[in-house]
Design a protein around this motif. Structure first.
Motif, PDB file in Angstrom:
ATOM      1  N   CYS A  62      19.949-106.980   6.498  1.00 25.48           N
ATOM      2  CA  CYS A  62      21.359-106.531   6.356  1.00 25.48           C
ATOM      3  C   CYS A  62      22.329-107.878   6.083  1.00 25.48           C
ATOM      4  CB  CYS A  62      21.928-105.815   7.661  1.00 25.48           C
ATOM      5  SG  CYS A  62      20.727-104.289   8.122  1.00 25.48           S
ATOM      6  N   TYR A  63      21.950-108.427   5.117  1.00 21.06           N
ATOM      7  CA  TYR A  63      22.802-109.475   4.818  1.00 21.06           C
ATOM      8  C   TYR A  63      24.103-109.422   4.754  1.00 21.06           C
ATOM      9  CZ  TYR A  63      24.093-113.955   2.054  1.00 21.06           C
ATOM     10  OH  TYR A  63      24.455-115.206   1.623  1.00 21.06           O
ATOM     11  N   ASN A  64      24.965-108.388   4.398  1.00 17.56           N
ATOM     12  CA  ASN A  64      26.308-108.093   4.437  1.00 17.56           C
ATOM     13  C   ASN A  64      26.694-107.596   5.697  1.00 17.56           C
ATOM     14  OD1 ASN A  64      26.887-109.573   2.016  1.00 17.56           O
ATOM     15  ND2 ASN A  64      26.560-107.630   0.733  1.00 17.56           N
ATOM     16  N   VAL A  65      26.148-107.753   6.709  1.00 20.61           N
ATOM     17  CA  VAL A  65      26.643-107.030   8.079  1.00 20.61           C
ATOM     18  C   VAL A  65      26.463-108.627   8.899  1.00 20.61           C
ATOM     19  CG1 VAL A  65      25.985-105.976  10.324  1.00 20.61           C
ATOM     20  CG2 VAL A  65      25.514-104.937   8.031  1.00 20.61           C
ATOM     21  N   LEU A  66      27.746-108.983   9.291  1.00 17.01           N
ATOM     22  CA  LEU A  66      27.783-110.269   9.985  1.00 17.01           C
ATOM     23  C   LEU A  66      27.439-110.284  11.318  1.00 17.01           C
ATOM     24  CD1 LEU A  66      31.159-111.410   8.136  1.00 17.01           C
ATOM     25  CD2 LEU A  66      28.784-111.892   7.665  1.00 17.01           C
ATOM     26  N   ASP A  67      26.096-110.478  11.670  1.00 14.48           N
ATOM     27  CA  ASP A  67      25.611-110.512  12.846  1.00 14.48           C
ATOM     28  C   ASP A  67      24.723-111.904  13.121  1.00 14.48           C
ATOM     29  OD1 ASP A  67      23.113-110.299  11.686  1.00 14.48           O
ATOM     30  OD2 ASP A  67      22.946-108.380  12.560  1.00 14.48           O
ATOM     31  N   GLY A  68      24.284-112.252  14.251  1.00 20.19           N
ATOM     32  CA  GLY A  68      23.710-113.390  14.693  1.00 20.19           C
ATOM     33  C   GLY A  68      22.570-113.870  13.447  1.00 20.19           C
ATOM     34  N   VAL A  69      21.760-112.816  13.011  1.00 12.77           N
ATOM     35  CA  VAL A  69      20.783-113.191  12.230  1.00 12.77           C
ATOM     36  C   VAL A  69      21.133-113.486  10.845  1.00 12.77           C
ATOM     37  CG1 VAL A  69      18.797-112.095  11.178  1.00 12.77           C
ATOM     38  CG2 VAL A  69      19.443-111.128  13.350  1.00 12.77           C
ATOM     39  N   THR A  70      22.283-112.772  10.280  1.00  9.20           N
ATOM     40  CA  THR A  70      22.709-113.319   8.869  1.00  9.20           C
ATOM     41  C   THR A  70      23.483-114.306   8.941  1.00  9.20           C
ATOM     42  OG1 THR A  70      24.554-111.956   9.142  1.00  9.20           O
ATOM     43  CG2 THR A  70      22.558-110.752   8.096  1.00  9.20           C
ATOM     44  N   LEU A  71      24.274-114.545  10.004  1.00 11.09           N
ATOM     45  CA  LEU A  71      25.057-115.993  10.175  1.00 11.09           C
ATOM     46  C   LEU A  71      24.065-117.067   9.989  1.00 11.09           C
ATOM     47  CD1 LEU A  71      27.614-115.189  12.638  1.00 11.09           C
ATOM     48  CD2 LEU A  71      28.087-115.243  10.274  1.00 11.09           C
TER      49      LEU A  71
ATOM     50  N   THR B  64      11.040-116.292  10.816  1.00 12.46           N
ATOM     51  CA  THR B  64      11.576-116.489  11.708  1.00 12.46           C
ATOM     52  C   THR B  64      11.762-115.440  12.577  1.00 12.46           C
ATOM     53  OG1 THR B  64      13.639-116.446  10.579  1.00 12.46           O
ATOM     54  CG2 THR B  64      12.753-118.651  10.944  1.00 12.46           C
ATOM     55  N   TYR B  65      11.995-115.672  14.018  1.00  8.39           N
ATOM     56  CA  TYR B  65      11.987-114.548  14.858  1.00  8.39           C
ATOM     57  C   TYR B  65      13.710-114.431  15.393  1.00  8.39           C
ATOM     58  CZ  TYR B  65      11.161-111.603  18.711  1.00  8.39           C
ATOM     59  OH  TYR B  65      10.976-110.414  19.830  1.00  8.39           O
ATOM     60  N   HIS B  66      14.250-113.389  15.054  1.00 15.64           N
ATOM     61  CA  HIS B  66      15.632-113.070  15.706  1.00 15.64           C
ATOM     62  C   HIS B  66      16.037-111.835  16.471  1.00 15.64           C
ATOM     63  CE1 HIS B  66      16.846-115.847  12.090  1.00 15.64           C
ATOM     64  NE2 HIS B  66      15.806-115.372  11.690  1.00 15.64           N
ATOM     65  N   SER B  67      15.216-110.979  16.521  1.00 10.65           N
ATOM     66  CA  SER B  67      15.550-109.579  17.136  1.00 10.65           C
ATOM     67  C   SER B  67      14.375-108.942  17.873  1.00 10.65           C
ATOM     68  CB  SER B  67      16.127-108.457  16.089  1.00 10.65           C
ATOM     69  OG  SER B  67      17.019-109.220  15.410  1.00 10.65           O
TER      70      SER B  67
ATOM     71  N   VAL C 139      32.573-111.183  23.032  1.00 13.13           N
ATOM     72  CA  VAL C 139      32.018-110.956  21.441  1.00 13.13           C
ATOM     73  C   VAL C 139      30.605-110.399  21.316  1.00 13.13           C
ATOM     74  CG1 VAL C 139      32.009-112.269  19.538  1.00 13.13           C
ATOM     75  CG2 VAL C 139      33.818-112.994  21.112  1.00 13.13           C
ATOM     76  N   GLY C 140      30.846-109.337  20.518  1.00 15.77           N
ATOM     77  CA  GLY C 140      29.519-108.874  20.223  1.00 15.77           C
ATOM     78  C   GLY C 140      29.415-107.271  19.772  1.00 15.77           C
ATOM     79  N   ARG C 141      28.355-106.908  19.598  1.00 22.05           N
ATOM     80  CA  ARG C 141      28.428-105.365  19.149  1.00 22.05           C
ATOM     81  C   ARG C 141      28.605-104.564  20.341  1.00 22.05           C
ATOM     82  NH1 ARG C 141      23.401-103.896  17.411  1.00 22.05           N
ATOM     83  NH2 ARG C 141      22.483-105.801  18.129  1.00 22.05           N
ATOM     84  N   VAL C 142      29.197-103.479  20.306  1.00 24.32           N
ATOM     85  CA  VAL C 142      29.670-102.690  21.487  1.00 24.32           C
ATOM     86  C   VAL C 142      28.548-101.549  21.441  1.00 24.32           C
ATOM     87  CG1 VAL C 142      31.261-101.671  22.743  1.00 24.32           C
ATOM     88  CG2 VAL C 142      31.777-103.467  21.312  1.00 24.32           C
ATOM     89  N   VAL C 143      27.235-101.875  21.806  1.00 21.87           N
ATOM     90  CA  VAL C 143      26.183-100.743  21.739  1.00 21.87           C
ATOM     91  C   VAL C 143      25.310-101.061  23.045  1.00 21.87           C
ATOM     92  CG1 VAL C 143      25.862-100.848  19.289  1.00 21.87           C
ATOM     93  CG2 VAL C 143      24.852-102.731  20.741  1.00 21.87           C
ATOM     94  N   ALA C 144      24.490-100.056  23.292  1.00 26.05           N
ATOM     95  CA  ALA C 144      23.877 -99.803  24.460  1.00 26.05           C
ATOM     96  C   ALA C 144      23.416-101.146  25.239  1.00 26.05           C
ATOM     97  CB  ALA C 144      23.151 -98.757  24.585  1.00 26.05           C
TER      98      ALA C 144
ATOM     99  N   GLY D 165      21.400-116.263  21.436  1.00 24.28           N
ATOM    100  CA  GLY D 165      22.800-115.944  21.585  1.00 24.28           C
ATOM    101  C   GLY D 165      23.700-116.828  21.193  1.00 24.28           C
ATOM    102  N   ASN D 166      23.821-116.388  19.535  1.00 22.01           N
ATOM    103  CA  ASN D 166      24.685-117.297  18.877  1.00 22.01           C
ATOM    104  C   ASN D 166      26.186-117.230  19.496  1.00 22.01           C
ATOM    105  OD1 ASN D 166      23.071-118.318  16.890  1.00 22.01           O
ATOM    106  ND2 ASN D 166      23.176-116.493  15.678  1.00 22.01           N
ATOM    107  N   VAL D 167      26.818-116.116  19.937  1.00 23.66           N
ATOM    108  CA  VAL D 167      28.093-115.981  20.341  1.00 23.66           C
ATOM    109  C   VAL D 167      28.338-116.899  21.413  1.00 23.66           C
ATOM    110  CG1 VAL D 167      28.324-113.621  19.375  1.00 23.66           C
ATOM    111  CG2 VAL D 167      27.369-113.688  21.631  1.00 23.66           C
TER     112      VAL D 167
END
Length: 538
Positions: A14-23, A133-136, A228-233, A305-307
């Protein structure tokens, strides 16, 4: 080999979703281009298309969008394109031709999904070095969506894919240990460490803005807590909500902001003394960090923990979960790593009420961030590219099968065989896709489907019972081959439907429980068993 100009194909979902992986991917991309290499990003049509060229266009930069992907309905929101995720299934002939035109010298995978299997096949067929590379921590996500029972299948599915990688680079030694112990990956592939970098000019205390605070009616003497971060479970917003409510009930003077988007926006926006800012990026995000006073991040599924690193570079004392972001914290030097809800509350209370402590820990965070300067860290990935390329050609003679021969002698490697997409793996792949789509489908539609299927397959269940009574033993003269096949297929279909129904029902119940916890300040039993030892999207 070090002087070779690489042509790196990076697959990220998901390149165009700006999260820790794509940044992180974008940072790698920028460093490759700056060093004269070529890069091609392979991705789905996720996220906001306006994010495609945040990295400046360059003659050595290429992008390919997979044409065989669909939106994940649960994450699809036309009003929030930045958070719209797609799931890819395979590589079309057209995409394969484009990849061939780019002629990669190395393939870099960031996620072990269905497309990854096809990329492994492509790399092996064309004798191209392959690494990841391991991200998630995808497996542990399941505990937060009522699907812990699929974890063993997912674990083996992912482990099978990593067995084909020459190397897998993880962000921390904690993650390395986790993968070696939980996934037994140490014998399946080489595991190395590739950290994360930070742009110290973009994230800096000098970005602090009185104007930003005035806009929110926050005075200079009020302490501002930042999420700062996604507001998910899986980010555990219930812990943040608990702390905010406890501080408020004790009449502690503070303010809070939430930067992010997700399922629990309304619940966090309703918290006392809290402003919900939505998704921010660029200078707006940098300003939000630097204009705050305490960073609060309870997520227990981070691989790095990029944020947290961004907050540290911005000069904020850190309050984070001990295992996953704890590697960025030295207790009482730049923040506190916490294990329990009470730990989070006590740490936050200390920082909010002690100005001198907050100032001292702020200096500690700034000092910590200096060792993660972006260019210094990103150059390491190019060295990894050099090493993997050199090993492939010198040690393995430019053939994946030679590496297979070595690793087949190791216990735990190639648990699914040396064919990336065998019939068994394709079956597992199909089940994974069905379960994934089912679990994240829109609730209203799924409820209608479940009701329909329960009516439809209820009678079929009776048919099974009738068939069993009529034909008590397989292989009798009365039972024909076609009847066996028909009843067997119906049974498989019924099992899948039942499993989907269970997933959806549990996931809905857990989300409802978490909403109640955020709203009423309760502690839901969500993912507690997974808290102990798992590194999310970093």
């Amino acid at each position: 080999m070090a002087a070779v100009k690489h042509r790196i194909l990076i697959y990220t979902t998901c390149y165009n979703v700006l999260d820790g992986v794509t940044l992180t991917v974008r940072k790698i991309e920028q460093e490759l281009l700056a060093c004269g290499h070529s890069v091609c990003i392979l991705t789905t049509k996720s996220g906001n298309e306006n994010n495609t060229h945040l990295v400046e266009q360059h003659q050595n930069r290429h992008l390919l969008f997979i044409d065989n992907s669909i939106p994940i309905p649960f994450f699809k929101d036309p009003k929030k394109r930045d958070m719209s995720y797609h799931l890819g299934f395979s590589l079309s002939a057209k995409i394969r031709d484009h990849i061939a035109d780019f002629a990669p010298t190395l393939i870099h995978i960031t996620v072990p999904d269905c497309v990854c299997l096809h990329m492994i096949q492509y790399a092996r067929a064309n004798e191209i070095p392959l690494m990841g590379t391991y991200h998630s921590n995808l497996v542990e996500y399941m505990a937060y969506y009522g699907a812990a029972f699929v974890k063993p299948l997912m674990r083996d599915f992912i482990r099978h894919q990593y067995s084909f990688f020459q190397a897998l680079y993880v962000p921390t030694s904690y993650t390395q240990k986790f993968l070696e112990e939980e996934f037994e990956l140490g014998t399946a592939t080489k595991i190395g460490i590739f950290g994360r970098g930070i742009d110290l000019e973009r994230f800096s205390p000098v970005r602090r803005s009185s104007k930003f605070r005035r806009k929110l009616n926050i005075s200079n003497d009020e302490v501002l807590i930042c999420w700062v971060g996604r507001v998910v479970a899986e980010k555990r917003p219930n812990i943040f909500a608990n702390v905010i409510r406890r501080l408020h009930s004790q009449k502690v003077q503070f303010r809070a902001i939430v930067v992010g988007a997700g399922n629990f926006e309304a619940e966090l926006a309703a918290l006392p003394n809290t402003d919900f800012l939505g998704w921010l990026s660029g200078d707006d995000l940098s300003t939000a960090y630097a204009s705050s006073d305490v960073f609060f991040f309870p997520s227990a599924v981070e691989t790095f923990g990029n944020v947290t690193l961004e907050a540290a570079a911005s000069g904020l004392p850190l309050v984070v979960e001990a295992n996953c972001s704890g590697h960025l914290v030295e207790n009482d030097v730049n923040g506190y790593s916490c294990c329990s809800d009470d730990d989070f509350y006590e740490a936050t209370l200390r920082l909010v009420t002690d100005n001198a402590l907050r100032e001292r820990l702020s200096k500690g965070s700034i000092k910590l961030s200096l060792q993660y300067e972006n260019k210094k860290v990103m150059r390491k990935i190019i060295k990894h590219y050099d090493q993997v390329t050199e090993q492939f050609h010198k040690e393995y003679g430019g053939h994946h099968v030679n590496r297979d021969t070595i690793y087949l002698q190791k216990k735990g490697a190639f648990i699914g065989g040396t064919c990336p997409r065998s019939i068994v793996v394709q079956a597992a792949e199909l089940i994974f896709v069905i379960l994934f789509l089912g679990m994240y489908h829109s609730h209203s539609t799924l409820l209608s489907i479940i009701n329909f299927l329960s009516c439809t397959f209820g009678p079929i269940t009776n048919l099974f019972k009738a068939a069993k009574q009529k034909y008590p033993k397989e292989g009798t003269d009365v039972e024909t081959k076609s009847s066996k096949s028909g009843i067997g297929n119906m049974k498989i279909l019924y099992i899948i439907v039942t499993l989907l129904a269970r997933l959806i029902t549990i996931e809905m119940r857990l989300e409802s429980a978490l909403r109640s916890a955020i709203t009423r300040n309760l502690k839901p039993d969500v993912g507690t068993s997974a808290r102990k030892n798992r590194p999310d999207k970093d």
